[in-house]
Design an enzyme around this catalytic site. Structure first.
Site, PDB file in Angstrom:
ATOM      1  N   GLU A 209       1.440  -7.387  -7.646  1.00 37.39           N
ATOM      2  CA  GLU A 209       0.909  -6.788  -8.863  1.00 37.39           C
ATOM      3  C   GLU A 209       0.663  -7.691  -9.786  1.00 37.39           C
ATOM      4  O   GLU A 209       0.767  -7.087 -11.165  1.00 37.39           O
ATOM      5  CB  GLU A 209       1.392  -5.496  -9.263  1.00 37.39           C
ATOM      6  N   GLU A 327       2.049  -0.756   1.981  1.00 35.52           N
ATOM      7  CA  GLU A 327       2.773   0.741   1.211  1.00 35.52           C
ATOM      8  C   GLU A 327       1.985   1.930   1.247  1.00 35.52           C
ATOM      9  O   GLU A 327       1.865   2.796   0.562  1.00 35.52           O
ATOM     10  CB  GLU A 327       2.907   0.200  -0.207  1.00 35.52           C
TER      11      GLU A 327
HETATM   12  C1  GLA Z   1       4.692  -0.170  -5.918  1.00 33.08           C
HETATM   13  C2  GLA Z   1       5.636  -1.254  -5.698  1.00 33.08           C
HETATM   14  C3  GLA Z   1       6.722  -0.316  -4.515  1.00 33.08           C
HETATM   15  C4  GLA Z   1       6.947   0.964  -5.161  1.00 33.08           C
HETATM   16  C5  GLA Z   1       5.718   1.570  -5.389  1.00 33.08           C
HETATM   17  C6  GLA Z   1       5.947   3.334  -5.793  1.00 33.08           C
HETATM   18  O1  GLA Z   1       3.668  -0.290  -5.470  1.00 33.08           O
HETATM   19  O2  GLA Z   1       5.112  -2.245  -5.023  1.00 33.08           O
HETATM   20  O3  GLA Z   1       7.848  -1.119  -4.527  1.00 33.08           O
HETATM   21  O4  GLA Z   1       7.785   0.767  -6.471  1.00 33.08           O
HETATM   22  O5  GLA Z   1       4.917   1.046  -6.396  1.00 33.08           O
HETATM   23  O6  GLA Z   1       6.604   3.354  -6.823  1.00 33.08           O
END
Ligand code: GLA
Length: 421
Positions: A209, A327
């Site tokens: 991120e 994710e």
């Molecule tokens: C982000 C992070 C994850 C997790 C998610 C959900 O996507 O990369 O590790 O913390 O948020 O909270």
């Protein structure tokens, strides 16, 4: 049903995850709000609370068990194996904590052949003080993976959230000597992680991120919550993280960095061009060729569109990079019906809603399958609905139902839907 968790500091992230329109409307004023640490974030609390938020006896009447592949009494795992079904496509992963090993071990073993530590490998969790590593939970998950013949994603070596204060202590922007201290700490952290898990991790989310949510701005900076950017005064820290990871892998076994270095981010359909800018900068200006991009894929029932997702995959793969779905979860809510945030009221998972979600996942998996030459893995952010960060984001205490298994740990319709091809 679930233990209440804490409201996060990061509005901008919720907005970005939950809708383009909201992003455009809220703009940079809200983006500036994310200066706090994510130490009290939902999934961090979840990790800390261990078994406290396990499935409730006779709690929600969610669709657990209504899935068409439900296979009988108790914690049924459904028919067949999801991972085996996808053996010719890509590994199927799940993000887990200790809780999952204790309560969903059979499901993990049957349906998944890849794991990600939901929190246990984040710097704050695994390296709480400069001289202290807390290996236990990540070791447990790594050992489970080794025993079951699975591989892990190393998540994550550098993130602006869930980063401990000690990492930045005494470091001042513009002070070259203190910046060397920060680099040394990062390098030592990455080297220790790689050394311990090199045998079982087949890809690393080296940086998480680092791109901006603001239109026209490429990199997440200080006001958007990145202490890394603020102290380095540029995105150079991203390069150093990749270089340190590559060096550590090569040291552990020459040639072993190949295919393992990933950049991971959310709303990839919105950020594809920024991702390409980052990758070109790394390659052309820093000589750092990485391997792929994680599309986090915290998706809605109807956003992003398959066409936009395909465009993003085309852009990234066309530039020579692999894509992983890192994710995946599908919220059943839309809190941005007309562009700005309006918390949708809590709902139960009706059979109709469950069917809609199943169709959405079936469509997404059809797209992933069609792109299997580029897609290196598909990982769900959790296993069962009773344990999801979405119960507290963006609306604290509102039950969401984003995963393949229901509250009673029986398969939902979505599982059958993605097995049906
Ligand atoms: C982000 C992070 C994850 C997790 C998610 C959900 O996507 O990369 O590790 O913390 O948020 O909270």
């Amino acid at each position: 049903m679930n233990a209440p968790r804490t409201w996060p500091a990061g509005w901008y992230e919720l907005v970005a995850r939950h809708g383009l329109a909201a992003l455009l409307v809220l703009g940079s004023t809200l983006l500036g709000c994310d200066s706090g640490e994510r130490s009290a974030l939902a999934d961090d609390n979840q990790a800390a609370s261990g078994t406290s938020s396990g499935p409730s006896a006779g709690g929600s009447t969610s669709a657990a068990g209504t899935g068409s592949s439900s296979g009988g009494n108790g914690p049924s795992t459904g028919a067949g194996s999801l991972a085996e079904k996808y053996a010719d496509h890509f590994p199927i992963g799940a993000a887990v904590g200790s809780w999952h090993l204790d309560t969903l071990g059979d499901v993990l073993e049957q349906d998944f052949n890849h794991l990600t530590c939901e929190n246990a490998m984040k710097i704050q969790d695994i390296h709480p003080a400069e001289a202290t590593f807390a290996w236990d939970e990540a070791d447990r998950i790594a050992d489970f993976a080794r025993q079951k013949g699975m591989k892990l994603t190393g998540h994550t070596l550098l993130w602006h959230r869930q980063a401990p204060a000690w990492m930045f202590e005494g470091v001042t922007a513009g002070d070259a000597a203190s910046l060397e201290t920060l680099k040394m700490r990062l390098k030592a952290h990455i080297a220790a992680m790689v050394e311990r898990y090199a045998d079982v991790v087949d890809n690393w989310d080296v940086v998480n991120e680092a791109l901006s949510d603001t239109a026209g701005k490429i990199y997440r900076d200080g006001p958007e919550g990145s202490t890394w950017y603020e102290l380095f005064g540029s995105q150079d820290y991203i390069y150093f993280a990749f270089q340190y990871a590559k060096d550590a892998l090569e040291e552990s076994s020459p040639g072993s960095s190949a295919g393992k270095l990933y950049y991971n981010d959310y709303t990839a359909t919105l950020k594809a061009d920024k991702i390409l800018t980052l990758l070109s900068w790394l390659k052309d200006e820093k000589g750092m060729q990485i391997d792929g991009v994680g599309f986090q894929s915290h998706e809605q029932l109807s956003w992003p569109s398959a066409a936009d997702l395909q465009k993003a995959i085309d852009k990234v793969s066309g530039a020579g990079y692999k894509v992983k779905i890192s994710e995946l979860d599908i919220t059943v809510y839309n809190d941005y019906p007309a562009g700005s945030f309006v918390a949708a009221p809590a709902v139960e998972l009706t059979p109709e809603l469950e069917a809609k979600q199943a169709k959405r996942l079936a469509d997404l998996f059809a797209l992933y399958r069609a792109n299997k030459q580029h897609v290196t893995s598909v990982t769900f952010w959790g296993v069962s609905d009773d344990q999801t960060w979405l119960d507290n984001e963006p609306v604290p205490g509102r039950n969401d139902y984003p995963l393949l298994y229901g509250d009673a740990h029986t398969p939902k319709a979505a599982r059958a839907a993605i097995m049906d091809f």
